[in-house]
Design a protein around this motif. Structure first.
Motif, PDB file in Angstrom:
ATOM      1  N   GLY A   1       0.657  -1.276   0.048  1.00 56.69           N
ATOM      2  CA  GLY A   1      -0.087   0.090  -0.051  1.00 56.69           C
ATOM      3  C   GLY A   1       0.752   1.088  -0.025  1.00 56.69           C
ATOM      4  N   CYS A   2       2.064   1.120  -0.089  1.00 60.64           N
ATOM      5  CA  CYS A   2       3.006   2.570  -0.147  1.00 60.64           C
ATOM      6  C   CYS A   2       2.702   3.262  -1.279  1.00 60.64           C
ATOM      7  CB  CYS A   2       4.448   2.218   0.377  1.00 60.64           C
ATOM      8  SG  CYS A   2       4.914   1.792   1.765  1.00 60.64           S
ATOM      9  N   PRO A   3       2.058   4.434  -0.979  1.00 62.07           N
ATOM     10  CA  PRO A   3       1.962   5.371  -2.265  1.00 62.07           C
ATOM     11  C   PRO A   3       3.135   5.733  -2.970  1.00 62.07           C
ATOM     12  CG  PRO A   3       1.350   6.708  -0.407  1.00 62.07           C
ATOM     13  CD  PRO A   3       1.983   5.148   0.101  1.00 62.07           C
ATOM     14  N   CYS A   4       4.352   5.267  -2.822  1.00 60.02           N
ATOM     15  CA  CYS A   4       5.431   6.109  -3.348  1.00 60.02           C
ATOM     16  C   CYS A   4       5.454   6.317  -4.805  1.00 60.02           C
ATOM     17  CB  CYS A   4       6.716   5.295  -2.867  1.00 60.02           C
ATOM     18  SG  CYS A   4       6.930   4.776  -1.192  1.00 60.02           S
ATOM     19  N   ALA A   5       5.254   5.149  -5.701  1.00 57.69           N
ATOM     20  CA  ALA A   5       5.274   5.126  -7.105  1.00 57.69           C
ATOM     21  C   ALA A   5       4.140   6.106  -7.471  1.00 57.69           C
ATOM     22  CB  ALA A   5       5.096   3.717  -7.587  1.00 57.69           C
ATOM     23  N   LEU A   6       3.004   5.979  -6.856  1.00 57.44           N
ATOM     24  CA  LEU A   6       1.837   6.892  -7.315  1.00 57.44           C
ATOM     25  C   LEU A   6       2.064   8.388  -7.076  1.00 57.44           C
ATOM     26  CD1 LEU A   6      -1.074   6.278  -8.295  1.00 57.44           C
ATOM     27  CD2 LEU A   6      -1.747   6.559  -5.982  1.00 57.44           C
ATOM     28  N   ILE A   7       2.665   8.573  -5.943  1.00 58.67           N
ATOM     29  CA  ILE A   7       2.884   9.939  -5.909  1.00 58.67           C
ATOM     30  C   ILE A   7       3.977  10.530  -6.835  1.00 58.67           C
ATOM     31  CG2 ILE A   7       3.965  11.550  -4.061  1.00 58.67           C
ATOM     32  CD1 ILE A   7       2.431  10.062  -1.874  1.00 58.67           C
ATOM     33  N   LEU A   8       4.904   9.688  -7.238  1.00 59.19           N
ATOM     34  CA  LEU A   8       6.020  10.149  -7.987  1.00 59.19           C
ATOM     35  C   LEU A   8       5.695  10.073  -9.477  1.00 59.19           C
ATOM     36  CD1 LEU A   8       9.517   8.321  -6.649  1.00 59.19           C
ATOM     37  CD2 LEU A   8       8.635  10.841  -6.851  1.00 59.19           C
ATOM     38  N   ALA A   9       4.606   9.557  -9.779  1.00 54.20           N
ATOM     39  CA  ALA A   9       3.817   9.287 -11.275  1.00 54.20           C
ATOM     40  C   ALA A   9       4.260  10.674 -11.951  1.00 54.20           C
ATOM     41  CB  ALA A   9       2.621   8.629 -11.175  1.00 54.20           C
ATOM     42  N   SER A  10       3.785  11.804 -11.270  1.00 56.42           N
ATOM     43  CA  SER A  10       3.692  13.089 -11.863  1.00 56.42           C
ATOM     44  C   SER A  10       4.977  14.177 -11.797  1.00 56.42           C
ATOM     45  CB  SER A  10       2.701  13.741 -11.589  1.00 56.42           C
ATOM     46  OG  SER A  10       2.317  14.976 -12.253  1.00 56.42           O
TER      47      SER A  10
ATOM     48  N   THR B   1      -1.090   4.149 -14.272  1.00 52.18           N
ATOM     49  CA  THR B   1      -1.559   2.731 -14.511  1.00 52.18           C
ATOM     50  C   THR B   1      -0.704   1.804 -14.117  1.00 52.18           C
ATOM     51  OG1 THR B   1      -2.705   3.593 -16.530  1.00 52.18           O
ATOM     52  CG2 THR B   1      -2.151   1.271 -16.344  1.00 52.18           C
ATOM     53  N   VAL B   2       0.807   1.818 -14.392  1.00 53.40           N
ATOM     54  CA  VAL B   2       1.674   0.807 -13.645  1.00 53.40           C
ATOM     55  C   VAL B   2       1.671   0.837 -12.264  1.00 53.40           C
ATOM     56  CG1 VAL B   2       4.073   0.366 -13.458  1.00 53.40           C
ATOM     57  CG2 VAL B   2       3.406   1.039 -15.789  1.00 53.40           C
ATOM     58  N   ALA B   3       1.558   2.026 -11.639  1.00 56.60           N
ATOM     59  CA  ALA B   3       1.777   1.925 -10.161  1.00 56.60           C
ATOM     60  C   ALA B   3       0.443   1.384  -9.386  1.00 56.60           C
ATOM     61  CB  ALA B   3       1.976   3.368  -9.469  1.00 56.60           C
ATOM     62  N   LEU B   4      -0.679   1.732  -9.921  1.00 54.78           N
ATOM     63  CA  LEU B   4      -1.896   0.970  -9.545  1.00 54.78           C
ATOM     64  C   LEU B   4      -1.947  -0.462  -9.926  1.00 54.78           C
ATOM     65  CD1 LEU B   4      -4.582   3.931  -9.770  1.00 54.78           C
ATOM     66  CD2 LEU B   4      -3.494   3.159  -7.861  1.00 54.78           C
ATOM     67  N   GLY B   5      -1.608  -0.618 -11.095  1.00 52.94           N
ATOM     68  CA  GLY B   5      -1.796  -2.182 -11.625  1.00 52.94           C
ATOM     69  C   GLY B   5      -0.912  -2.987 -10.890  1.00 52.94           C
ATOM     70  N   LEU B   6       0.285  -2.773 -10.461  1.00 51.92           N
ATOM     71  CA  LEU B   6       1.192  -3.455  -9.758  1.00 51.92           C
ATOM     72  C   LEU B   6       0.475  -3.807  -8.195  1.00 51.92           C
ATOM     73  CD1 LEU B   6       4.838  -2.634 -10.904  1.00 51.92           C
ATOM     74  CD2 LEU B   6       3.508  -4.702 -11.026  1.00 51.92           C
ATOM     75  N   LYS B   7       0.126  -2.745  -7.794  1.00 49.83           N
ATOM     76  CA  LYS B   7      -0.594  -2.776  -6.355  1.00 49.83           C
ATOM     77  C   LYS B   7      -1.783  -3.789  -6.350  1.00 49.83           C
ATOM     78  CE  LYS B   7       1.535   1.433  -4.675  1.00 49.83           C
ATOM     79  NZ  LYS B   7       2.641   0.729  -3.861  1.00 49.83           N
ATOM     80  N   ILE B   8      -2.404  -3.608  -7.446  1.00 49.31           N
ATOM     81  CA  ILE B   8      -3.642  -4.277  -7.481  1.00 49.31           C
ATOM     82  C   ILE B   8      -3.409  -5.740  -7.816  1.00 49.31           C
ATOM     83  CG2 ILE B   8      -5.892  -4.931  -8.826  1.00 49.31           C
ATOM     84  CD1 ILE B   8      -6.058  -1.849  -9.371  1.00 49.31           C
ATOM     85  N   PHE B   9      -2.506  -6.120  -8.358  1.00 52.06           N
ATOM     86  CA  PHE B   9      -1.886  -7.310  -8.661  1.00 52.06           C
ATOM     87  C   PHE B   9      -1.421  -8.000  -7.613  1.00 52.06           C
ATOM     88  CE2 PHE B   9       1.544 -10.214  -9.631  1.00 52.06           C
ATOM     89  CZ  PHE B   9       0.777 -11.296 -10.325  1.00 52.06           C
ATOM     90  N   ALA B  10      -0.594  -7.240  -6.787  1.00 50.66           N
ATOM     91  CA  ALA B  10      -0.077  -7.753  -5.780  1.00 50.66           C
ATOM     92  C   ALA B  10      -1.356  -8.030  -4.540  1.00 50.66           C
ATOM     93  CB  ALA B  10       0.981  -6.790  -4.989  1.00 50.66           C
ATOM     94  N   LEU B  11      -1.986  -7.102  -4.289  1.00 50.36           N
ATOM     95  CA  LEU B  11      -3.039  -7.281  -3.222  1.00 50.36           C
ATOM     96  C   LEU B  11      -4.243  -8.319  -3.601  1.00 50.36           C
ATOM     97  CD1 LEU B  11      -4.338  -3.466  -2.881  1.00 50.36           C
ATOM     98  CD2 LEU B  11      -3.213  -4.917  -1.313  1.00 50.36           C
ATOM     99  N   LEU B  12      -4.295  -8.874  -5.092  1.00 54.36           N
ATOM    100  CA  LEU B  12      -5.033  -9.930  -5.400  1.00 54.36           C
ATOM    101  C   LEU B  12      -4.570 -11.252  -4.911  1.00 54.36           C
ATOM    102  CD1 LEU B  12      -6.395  -8.812  -8.776  1.00 54.36           C
ATOM    103  CD2 LEU B  12      -7.640  -9.115  -6.831  1.00 54.36           C
ATOM    104  N   LEU B  13      -3.136 -11.276  -4.809  1.00 55.04           N
ATOM    105  CA  LEU B  13      -2.449 -12.567  -4.266  1.00 55.04           C
ATOM    106  C   LEU B  13      -2.774 -13.003  -2.878  1.00 55.04           C
ATOM    107  CD1 LEU B  13       1.368 -11.925  -5.691  1.00 55.04           C
ATOM    108  CD2 LEU B  13      -0.608 -13.253  -6.516  1.00 55.04           C
ATOM    109  N   THR B  14      -3.221 -11.621  -2.073  1.00 51.76           N
ATOM    110  CA  THR B  14      -3.929 -12.109  -0.802  1.00 51.76           C
ATOM    111  C   THR B  14      -5.013 -13.254  -0.836  1.00 51.76           C
ATOM    112  OG1 THR B  14      -5.394 -10.127  -0.701  1.00 51.76           O
ATOM    113  CG2 THR B  14      -3.158  -9.750   0.135  1.00 51.76           C
ATOM    114  N   ILE B  15      -5.949 -13.231  -1.848  1.00 57.50           N
ATOM    115  CA  ILE B  15      -6.908 -13.835  -1.637  1.00 57.50           C
ATOM    116  C   ILE B  15      -6.712 -15.318  -1.507  1.00 57.50           C
ATOM    117  CG2 ILE B  15      -9.016 -14.638  -3.156  1.00 57.50           C
ATOM    118  CD1 ILE B  15      -9.118 -11.960  -4.485  1.00 57.50           C
ATOM    119  N   PRO B  16      -5.599 -15.867  -2.353  1.00 62.76           N
ATOM    120  CA  PRO B  16      -5.031 -17.273  -2.075  1.00 62.76           C
ATOM    121  C   PRO B  16      -4.101 -17.550  -0.972  1.00 62.76           C
ATOM    122  CG  PRO B  16      -4.101 -16.643  -3.990  1.00 62.76           C
ATOM    123  CD  PRO B  16      -4.920 -15.380  -3.582  1.00 62.76           C
ATOM    124  N   GLY B  17      -3.748 -16.322  -0.324  1.00 58.80           N
ATOM    125  CA  GLY B  17      -2.593 -16.144   0.667  1.00 58.80           C
ATOM    126  C   GLY B  17      -1.247 -16.314   0.045  1.00 58.80           C
ATOM    127  N   TRP B  18      -1.090 -16.067  -1.208  1.00 54.50           N
ATOM    128  CA  TRP B  18       0.338 -16.129  -1.676  1.00 54.50           C
ATOM    129  C   TRP B  18       1.141 -14.959  -1.487  1.00 54.50           C
ATOM    130  CZ3 TRP B  18      -2.015 -18.057  -7.163  1.00 54.50           C
ATOM    131  CH2 TRP B  18      -2.143 -19.189  -6.942  1.00 54.50           C
TER     132      TRP B  18
END
Length: 718
Positions: A355-364, A654-671
């Motif tokens: 959840g660290c928003p580093c990449a998102l804040i640096l996007a612009s 898109t990249v910053a949010l996409g990677l975070k969403i992908f990583a967060l989805l890994l919590t569903i199976p506990g990976w």
């Protein structure tokens, strides 16, 4: 700048979010209500009444510090990136040492006594994560949710459940992440600050025929300075002795030198190539074009685009939401599904790091600063990120004609002579000494043909007709068709008059008491680059290019056809131009291009005002974007850069949010693991930083311009 406001460079800014928090704390101090801390430029502006020790205390808590050597607005000519560079080197050294110790712990932990193995994890964790941990700990007690808060909770949690390896790796990689962020922003800032070093610090002033070296701040209007070959011109002035070619790249971005002689104007920051020049200073340095440009370039970094403002607002709520999600991930599976607490605590800690928003804040911000810097290097002054973003969205461009698509200098385009002996001689005698633009065009033809200019015995202006003069005892007229009302005009002459009018030319007729002696067909000369610029703009996707002019509609149509605009309108008053610009804006994103003086109302009413100025004060003040050259050649490049900035910002988000969403989805199976979490966060940050910095890479056209500038062959004036 307000005399009560002081500026300081702040060292150690690692993220825009942290800079915003520091600004909020400084504003709580007495007199600090209007304090501004820019992450992009690294400059703090505060009222002189604010307690500096209190400011330093706030900055120190966040790992930053004040550079007291550069206060009170000296940043236009001084940079102090050395301290930040030293800090980055120390941070990188700590990361390397920590990584080495961590590698040793992984390799030899089984062979060491337990306390020694534990030390090899604890020491690198402390070296890399101490600053983050302390800031996060303070934030927890203040109920402030920042990136440091997330990382601190994650570190404490990982240690609490005995995940020493992961906790140490998190600390090391987060330290590396901060170093990379700092390096990326510093690279963008240095590119900008390179522009701020073009002004010389000293000048050679002529005092009673003696040369005295003085700081340029002491120069006053009327001072005479000596500029030796290779030296920089300290401020705007006029050459009173000598001639040379001058490199004006600092002002206009043009790589080719311009020939200068006595009586011509020069700009501060330009470089004298070969001759010795004596220059009369016309403006003190603080009022010069260069000083104003540098100040505006630096101010441009302070403005935030709508995208940046949205990201900052988003990050304000995003971090607490991530903490809530992490808490739910930690407690819901054990409570509802009887899962193991340690497993889901581990997953929750991983969510915090993702959840660290580093990449998102640096996007612009890095992309914005890089884009402004790139355009400024080319002599395109963008007054803020908001205007850069707007430039990239334009689909319609409206142009003034005179001085923008044309040179604003009338020239004789067609010439019919019916009396070789007397026509040009009479015209030269009548127009000699006149400052009227048409007179200058006529005199150029007369002088180019080597005609001897006679004196008139009498000369008078006849309202609505032109000039009437007595030369060698004979009466002559020079003017429009009304001045030959006393003559019976032959059919072939009338045919030529009608043809010239159909071509959109201004006609000046010479005659005596008996016949027409000749015709001048005069028009404003079209700029050589205008047609190529229109073609390039259309290729970029600009849907409409519209010419708006006060000239006769027939003349407007001729120029429009020659330069290739999609439509034109003539006979417009200034208020008509404003009305048309507003009408165009109702159906698209409109930019108005003019000379910044007589087009001021239209420039102000457009969504984006673009002025051609060659460094003139009025152009710099009026428009949102200033083309410092005296032509439109760099306009397509400016738009191309702006579109690249907008495209990169969208891609980064898109990249910053996409990677975070992908990583967060890994919590569903506990990976999801701490390893994956920190790598996804750091990977996104590094990626958006590197992508943003590609804007600083030279393009092919810039390399060609540099090659021409370094050519051993002599250059010619534009």
């Amino acid at each position: 700048m307000n005399a009560d406001v002081k500026e300081y460079r702040v060292q150690g800014l690692t993220c825009g979010h942290c800079a915003g928090k520091m600004e909020q704390e400084i504003r709580k101090l007495q007199g600090g209500e209007d304090a501004r801390l820019s992450y992009n430029s690294g400059i703090l502006s505060v009222h002189s009444a604010v307690s500096i020790p209190e400011v330093e205390k706030i900055l120190k808590q966040e790992g930053a510090s004040l550079d007291m050597s550069g206060e009170s607005g000296e940043f236009e000519r001084e940079t102090s990136g050395t301290a930040d560079s030293g800090r980055h080197r120390r941070m990188f050294t700590l990361v390397i040492v920590s990584a080495t110790m961590y590698a040793a712990a992984l390799l030899w932990s089984d062979e060491l006594v337990p306390w020694a193995g534990l030390a090899l994890y604890l020491i690198p964790m402390a070296l890399s994560g101490y600053v983050t941990f302390m800031k996060g700990l303070r934030n927890i007690f203040k109920w402030k949710f920042t990136m440091d808060t997330l990382m601190t909770v994650a570190l404490v949690g990982a240690v609490a459940i005995g995940e020493w390896k992961e906790a140490t790796l998190v600390a090391i990689l987060f330290g590396l992440n901060e170093w990379l962020e700092g390096q990326g922003m510093e690279k963008a800032r240095r590119s900008m600050e390179a522009l701020l070093q073009v002004a010389p610090k000293e000048a050679v002033r002529l005092v009673k025929d003696e040369e005295v070296v003085v700081p340029i701040e002491t120069l006053r209007t009327g001072d005479i300075v000596v500029i030796k070959p290779g030296a920089k011109i300290p401020s705007d002035g006029t050459i009173i002795e000598g001639s040379s070619s001058v490199n004006e790249a600092a002002i206009t971005g043009e790589s080719m030198p311009v020939d200068k002689e006595e009586g011509t104007t020069v700009y501060g920051g330009s470089v004298n190539n070969e001759g010795l020049l004596h220059i009369r200073i016309d403006k003190a340095y603080k009022d010069s074009s260069l000083a104003r440009i540098l100040h505006l370039v630096r101010e441009a970094q302070e403005t935030k685009t709508p995208t940046e403002l949205f990201i900052n607002r988003f990050a304000h709520y995003y971090t607490p939401v991530i903490m809530i999600i992490a808490a739910l991930v930690t407690v819901l599976p054990p409570l509802l599904l009887q899962q193991e607490w340690k497993t889901w605590l581990y997953q929750g800690l991983s969510v915090l790091i993702v959840g660290c928003p580093c990449a998102l804040i640096l996007a612009s911000p890095i992309a914005i600063v890089s884009g402004i810097s790139r355009n400024a290097r080319s002599g395109i002054l963008v007054k803020g990120g908001v205007y850069l973003e707007q430039l990239g969205k334009l689909d319609t461009l409206a142009f003034d004609k005179t001085g923008t698509l044309t040179k604003g200098e009338p020239h004789v385009a067609q010439l019919d002579i019916y009396d070789e002996e007397r026509f040009l001689a009479a015209a030269g005698a009548m127009e000699h000494g006149s400052s009227h633009p048409l007179a200058k065009a006529i005199m150029k033809v007369v002088l180019d043909r080597g005609i001897t200019v006679k004196k008139t015995e009498s000369l008078q202006t006849v309202t609505g007709k032109g000039l009437e003069a007595l030369i060698d005892g004979q009466r002559y007229w020079l003017g429009n068709e009304a001045c030959i009302a006393h003559l019976a005009v032959p059919a072939h002459v009338q045919l030529r008059i009608d043809e010239m009018k159909a071509d959109g030319l201004t006609i000046v007729i010479g005659a005596d008491e008996h016949k027409v002696l000749g015709l001048f067909g005069i028009q404003d000369e079209i700029r050589e680059e205008s047609a190529a610029v229109m073609s390039a703009l259309h290729a970029l996707g600009i849907k409409r290019t519209v010419m708006l002019t006060g000239d006769h509609p027939l003349t407007a149509e001729k120029v429009a056809a020659a330069v290739g605009v999609t439509s034109c309108e003539g006979g417009l008053l200034p208020e008509d131009k404003v009305r048309r610009v507003k009408e165009l804006a109702a159906d698209g994103q409109v930019g108005m291009v003019g000379d910044g003086i007589n087009d001021a109302p239209a420039l102000a009413s457009a969504q984006l005002g673009i002025a051609m100025g060659k460094g003139t004060d009025s152009a710099i003040e009026t428009a949102d974007i200033v083309l410092m050259q005296d032509h439109l050649g760099r306009l397509p490049s400016a738009i191309r850069t702006a579109r690249s900035v907008n495209r990169i910002i969208r891609f980064n988000i898109t990249v910053a949010l996409g990677l975070k969403i992908f990583a967060l989805l890994l919590t569903i199976p506990g990976w999801l693991t701490l390893w994956i979490a920190i790598l996804s966060d750091m990977g996104a940050t590094v990626f958006v930083t590197l992508v943003s910095l590609t804007l600083l890479l030279p393009r092919k056209e810039e390399e060609l311009a540099a090659a021409r500038a370094n050519s051993p062959f002599p250059s010619t004036s534009k």
